[in-house]
Write an enzyme that holds these catalytic residues in place. Sequence first.
Site, PDB file in Angstrom:
ATOM      1  N   ALA A 366      43.354  34.122  44.644  1.00  0.00           N
ATOM      2  CA  ALA A 366      44.079  33.599  43.490  1.00  0.00           C
ATOM      3  C   ALA A 366      45.572  33.879  43.585  1.00  0.00           C
ATOM      4  CB  ALA A 366      43.506  34.212  42.215  1.00  0.00           C
ATOM      5  N   CYS A 367      45.938  34.994  44.214  1.00  0.00           N
ATOM      6  CA  CYS A 367      47.356  35.336  44.317  1.00  0.00           C
ATOM      7  C   CYS A 367      48.090  34.435  45.302  1.00  0.00           C
ATOM      8  CB  CYS A 367      47.517  36.800  44.733  1.00  0.00           C
ATOM      9  SG  CYS A 367      46.657  37.238  46.251  1.00  0.00           S
ATOM     10  N   HIS A 368      47.330  33.591  46.037  1.00  0.00           N
ATOM     11  CA  HIS A 368      47.952  32.651  46.978  1.00  0.00           C
ATOM     12  C   HIS A 368      47.794  31.205  46.516  1.00  0.00           C
ATOM     13  CE1 HIS A 368      47.425  35.784  50.432  1.00  0.00           C
ATOM     14  NE2 HIS A 368      48.533  35.966  49.751  1.00  0.00           N
TER      15      HIS A 368
END
EC number: 4.4.1.16
Length: 431
Positions: A366-368
Amino acid sequence: MADAESQNGENHLPHKIYLDYNATTPPATEVVKAVEEALREAWGNPSSSYTAGCKAKELIDTARAHVAKMVGGKPEDIIFTSGGTEANNMVLFSTVENFNSTSKERQNNRVALALPHIITSNVEHDSVALPLLHLQKTHRAEITFVPVSTVTGRIEVEDIISAVRPNTCLVSIMLANNETGVIMPVGELSQCLASMSKERSAQGLPKILLHTDAAQALGKVEVDVQELGVNYLTIVGHKFYGPRIGALYVRGLGQHSSLLPMLYGGGQERNFRPGTENTPMIAGLGKAAELVFLHCAVYEAHMRRIRDYLEERLEAVFEDRIRLNSRFPGAERLPNTCNVSLLKPAMLGHEWLSHCQYLQASIGAACHSDRGDRPSPVLLNSGVPQEAATSAVRLSVGRETSQDDVDLIVRDLEQAAQLLGVNKKSLKKLP
């Protein structure tokens, strides 16, 4: 898991199907209840002596015991944090500070070491990789990013040992990868590091501590800090149906494993993490940990059965037009994770997902999510070909995912592929 979308009249449309459990999980019913009860009955300051405060302290103590039991540790070795990012940063920055604070003692022993050296892998979560890059950029530590095997997708113990230097003080390796699901040989690594410790101690060299981020493993496979032999283990509640806080296990806190606070304040959490405790979220984390301790084997068996069924259906429908990126020879993987690419026609993973009506999933961490058309570095570093990495989609099942859910999303993926130009005749029809 089908969501709670409303249905209009007799038009019974299928619900949305959530298959992004590696990103986050919905809080379990028991967890929500524990949080609500704490909000109502344990709103007092845990440091106070009146009823609501005593109740808060009792809930925190109980939660600490449940979290410790989940990982096979002791309650006194658990520190509550805001989440996994804070826990990881605490370990990394504490290691650097402790190395520097003991440098004078080493110099007295005629062992001069300039900077601390930390070893990690090239597939770590950003909450480990980015702090280490910051320490490297600011010349506060030397960092070695050891490549994982492009055959097995996992870090090889001998490669870590080969990277050890006289000034090595920490190895940080995730327990399981969030994109491929590959489980890392942390227990084997700890044994090798332990065998080196006596010789290093005789030479006046720093002890090499071992940290693992267990965010993806907890709730899916059994995690035991005694078997792993780690000094630090990161715990993330929202990955196992708990609230969005976390905890850090520290073996022999203050004795065998050093930890320094990143914040200074009121002295809560034995001065390691000051600030008035978030009692409701801690209570929820404790309940989530209790559920994992009691039912992990059942959760694991169910998720493995559903994940295997998912991959069988994908292969039956798409045949050689897909690549299952999370199957690595000789490597264990999480029971819920399937990373898949549609190769013919070539397309971006997010394009495939955007044409699905019912499936809710992601292309990776999700952080990408803002990386656009760029392929996942984790997949590339794990040996997945560029074409497959660009079109990859991560499907991660949960405790309540059913075979009916799988049948629906495979049909959904097939129809999405057809909309994107796949020849219908080249695909087998679902019954």
